[in-house]
Enzyme design. Structure first.
Site, PDB file in Angstrom:
ATOM      1  N   CYS A  99      67.836  31.656 -19.265  1.00  0.00           N
ATOM      2  CA  CYS A  99      66.757  32.656 -18.870  1.00  0.00           C
ATOM      3  C   CYS A  99      65.422  32.029 -19.467  1.00  0.00           C
ATOM      4  CB  CYS A  99      66.826  33.919 -19.805  1.00  0.00           C
ATOM      5  SG  CYS A  99      66.091  35.087 -18.837  1.00  0.00           S
ATOM      6  N   HIS A 185      72.568  34.910 -17.480  1.00  0.00           N
ATOM      7  CA  HIS A 185      73.120  35.106 -18.896  1.00  0.00           C
ATOM      8  C   HIS A 185      74.702  34.754 -18.893  1.00  0.00           C
ATOM      9  CE1 HIS A 185      69.300  35.978 -21.236  1.00  0.00           C
ATOM     10  NE2 HIS A 185      69.007  36.584 -20.156  1.00  0.00           N
ATOM     11  N   GLU A 187      76.318  34.029 -21.317  1.00  0.00           N
ATOM     12  CA  GLU A 187      76.722  34.221 -22.790  1.00  0.00           C
ATOM     13  C   GLU A 187      76.824  35.541 -23.148  1.00  0.00           C
ATOM     14  OE1 GLU A 187      72.472  34.772 -22.985  1.00  0.00           O
ATOM     15  OE2 GLU A 187      73.641  33.719 -21.800  1.00  0.00           O
TER      16      GLU A 187
END
Length: 242
Positions: A99, A185, A187
């Site tokens: 990001c 994202h 994660e």
């Protein structure tokens, strides 16, 4: 005296640049540890980044955050962070950007980063380019990932364009084996999604995004994301080590 076979191998080092506390390595942290990385977080807004050696860590991960990659007039630390990221890139040292982290990488590589015109927030799959299908991102398949951004990077000169969505054309890029930038994202961990929803409550309200929907989607897709996220990162790390 320990024999070579019994001596402990030194851990590889991973330096994670963090901008807000809850946007951390998430579900990827256990996988990095499994791969032998000792993780150190540096909170970029309050740390003197000029004291860091850009080339000391075996791997650098630049995480997300709610500011812009060109916001140093408001947040002066951004200039030092860009300098640090550029030094890492110039040395072809392994770096992963997520990001804001990918946007900082793109800026350091000479690419434009600008407002997208809308907020892309929510879970949706990415469409891989031909280069993306031949990259570690192929492990994603059609699994929805978390998008949460209002800016978009251009693909840096010499980099490969890996993924797009109908909202944002530039969702991922790679440069050689050493640099991977992801606008989305991988994660994000459903176990901590409540911190995201509270921490970004004003942004969600202004964008008209329902936290109830985001929460439900985070839990609905968590099991699949927990499988594909390490697979993507694992393929990238495998390529680095060959």
């Amino acid at each position: 005296m320990s024999s070579p076979a019994s001596a402990a191998l030194p851990a590889k080092t991973l330096l994670a640049l963090r901008h807000v506390h809850f946007e951390d390595l998430g579900t990827l942290a256990p996988y990095f540890k499994q791969r032998g990385y000792a993780i150190e977080y540096v909170d970029a807004p309050i740390f003197d980044l000029r004291t860091l050696d850009a080339l000391s860590p075996d791997l650098m991960v630049v995480l997300g955050g709610p500011i812009g990659a060109f916001d140093e007039a408001i947040y002066p630390f951004v200039a030092d962070e860009v300098t640090l990221v550029k030094a890492r890139l110039d040395a072809n040292a392994p770096i992963l950007g997520i990001c804001l982290g990918a946007q900082l990488m793109a800026r350091a590589l000479g690419a434009k980063v600008a407002p997208l015109g809308v907020k892309e927030i929510g879970y949706a799959p990415v469409a891989l380019t031909a280069a993306g299908q031949a990259s570690p991102l192929a492990a994603l398949g059609d699994v929805p990932v978390l998008h949460w951004h209002g800016d978009q990077f251009d693909i840096p000169p010499g980099a490969a364009h890996l993924a797009r969505t109908p909202v944002g054309e530039h969702q991922a890029f790679s440069l050689g084996k050493h640099a991977l930038g992801l606008q989305f994202h991988l994660e994000a961990d459903a176990a901590s999604i409540e911190s995201w929803l509270v921490g970004h409550a004003c942004e969600l309200g202004a964008a008209g995004v329902n936290p109830v929907t985001l929460r439900a989607d985070a839990h609905a897709y968590q099991a699949r994301l927990a499988e594909v996220a390490p697979a993507v990162v694992g393929r990238w790390l495998d390529a680095l080590e060959t």
